[in-house]
Design a protein around this motif. Structure first.
Motif, PDB file in Angstrom:
ATOM      1  N   GLY A 129      78.175  -0.017  13.918  1.00  0.00           N
ATOM      2  CA  GLY A 129      77.023   0.848  14.143  1.00  0.00           C
ATOM      3  C   GLY A 129      75.937   0.720  13.101  1.00  0.00           C
ATOM      4  N   GLN A 130      76.274   0.188  11.937  1.00  0.00           N
ATOM      5  CA  GLN A 130      75.331   0.038  10.835  1.00  0.00           C
ATOM      6  C   GLN A 130      75.238  -1.442  10.518  1.00  0.00           C
ATOM      7  OE1 GLN A 130      73.785   2.647   9.172  1.00  0.00           O
ATOM      8  NE2 GLN A 130      72.653   1.255   7.863  1.00  0.00           N
ATOM      9  N   GLU A 146      85.861  -0.864  19.855  1.00  0.00           N
ATOM     10  CA  GLU A 146      85.234   0.389  20.262  1.00  0.00           C
ATOM     11  C   GLU A 146      85.098   0.470  21.785  1.00  0.00           C
ATOM     12  OE1 GLU A 146      81.720   1.404  18.100  1.00  0.00           O
ATOM     13  OE2 GLU A 146      82.657   1.070  16.136  1.00  0.00           O
ATOM     14  N   SER A 230      77.261   5.658   7.471  1.00  0.00           N
ATOM     15  CA  SER A 230      76.743   5.380   8.801  1.00  0.00           C
ATOM     16  C   SER A 230      75.623   6.329   9.211  1.00  0.00           C
ATOM     17  CB  SER A 230      77.861   5.457   9.846  1.00  0.00           C
ATOM     18  OG  SER A 230      78.414   6.765   9.886  1.00  0.00           O
TER      19      SER A 230
END
Length: 235
Positions: A129-130, A146, A230
């Motif tokens: 996500g980052q 995920e 995050s």
């Protein structure tokens, strides 16, 4: 609290071992799948299956008849510039992070569905996500984890809960080369809003919570245990 039965893949080191110890201390029975089991010596009610999730077959007949929970902990930290990553590197990361999990989950599916309110925990990384440089291969593999988490959570509802933990850099043997000096450890810690790297015990504590009935209304989630990396920006 009644004793439960859990399966932990990769439970002989790092976060997996910390989780095994927490479940064991709570009086539960734990089956561990890992290549070596020396670190499990002396732990009562722990059964070791010496297997490599990449190369060995895993049969449902080798597992407990009913499983209250499962955690798949094997992973990889393969940090290289994109230009130097060969296709084999992507396949290797995908195999250990995704295909190994698929193999264990398929072997355990019947046993999970025989338990009451069973739970599965998988592991991603903050780098999905980052966006982070040099993480292309591992982030691609963990992104698939995920997706697998959400798909299985939907398919197995309402009988089995499936969630995923996305840690940042954690002090484990797998990360030893990234934390091999005081300078590296300080620099890594300072990249986090909480100014330190995480511990295996901290991540394992949250995995323990997700495996327990205390998280009984939580499924299909990817949850960051990452010192704030995050979601927060620091000066």
């Amino acid at each position: 609290m009644s004793s439960k039965t859990y399966l932990i893949a990769g439970g002989s080191s790092g976060i997996g071992l910390a989780l095994v110890k927490k479940l064991n201390a709570a009086g539960h029975h734990v089956t561990v799948i890992s290549r070596t089991g020396d670190s499990l010596a002396g732990l009562p009610n722990v059964t070791h299956l010496p297997k490599d999730v990449l190369t060995d077959d895993i049969s449902d007949s080798e597992l407990p008849g009913a499983l209250d929970g499962l955690a798949y902990c094997p992973g990889s930290i393969n940090l290289k510039p994109f230009r130097s990553l060969k296709p084999d590197a992507f396949l290797e990361d995908f195999s250990i992070n995704v295909l190994g999990a698929v193999k264990v989950l398929q072997a355990a599916q019947k046993a999970l569905k025989k338990a009451e309110n069973p739970s599965v925990v998988l592991f991603s990384t903050v780098a999905v996500g980052q966006g982070m440089p040099f993480h292309a291969s591992v982030a691609a593999a963990k992104g698939a984890v995920e997706g697998l988490t959400r798909s299985l959570a939907a398919e197995w509802a309402p009988s089995v809960r499936v969630n995923c933990i996305a840690p940042s850099l954690t002090d484990t043997p797998m990360a030893a080369s990234l934390l091999s000096s005081d300078e590296k450890r300080e620099a890594a810690g300072n990249r986090h809003p909480l100014r330190r790297v995480g511990t295996a015990e901290e991540v394992a504590s949250f995995a323990h919570f997700l495996l327990s009935e205390k998280s009984g209304w939580v499924t299909g989630q990817v949850i960051g245990i990452d010192g704030g990396m995050s979601t927060l920006r620091i000066a």
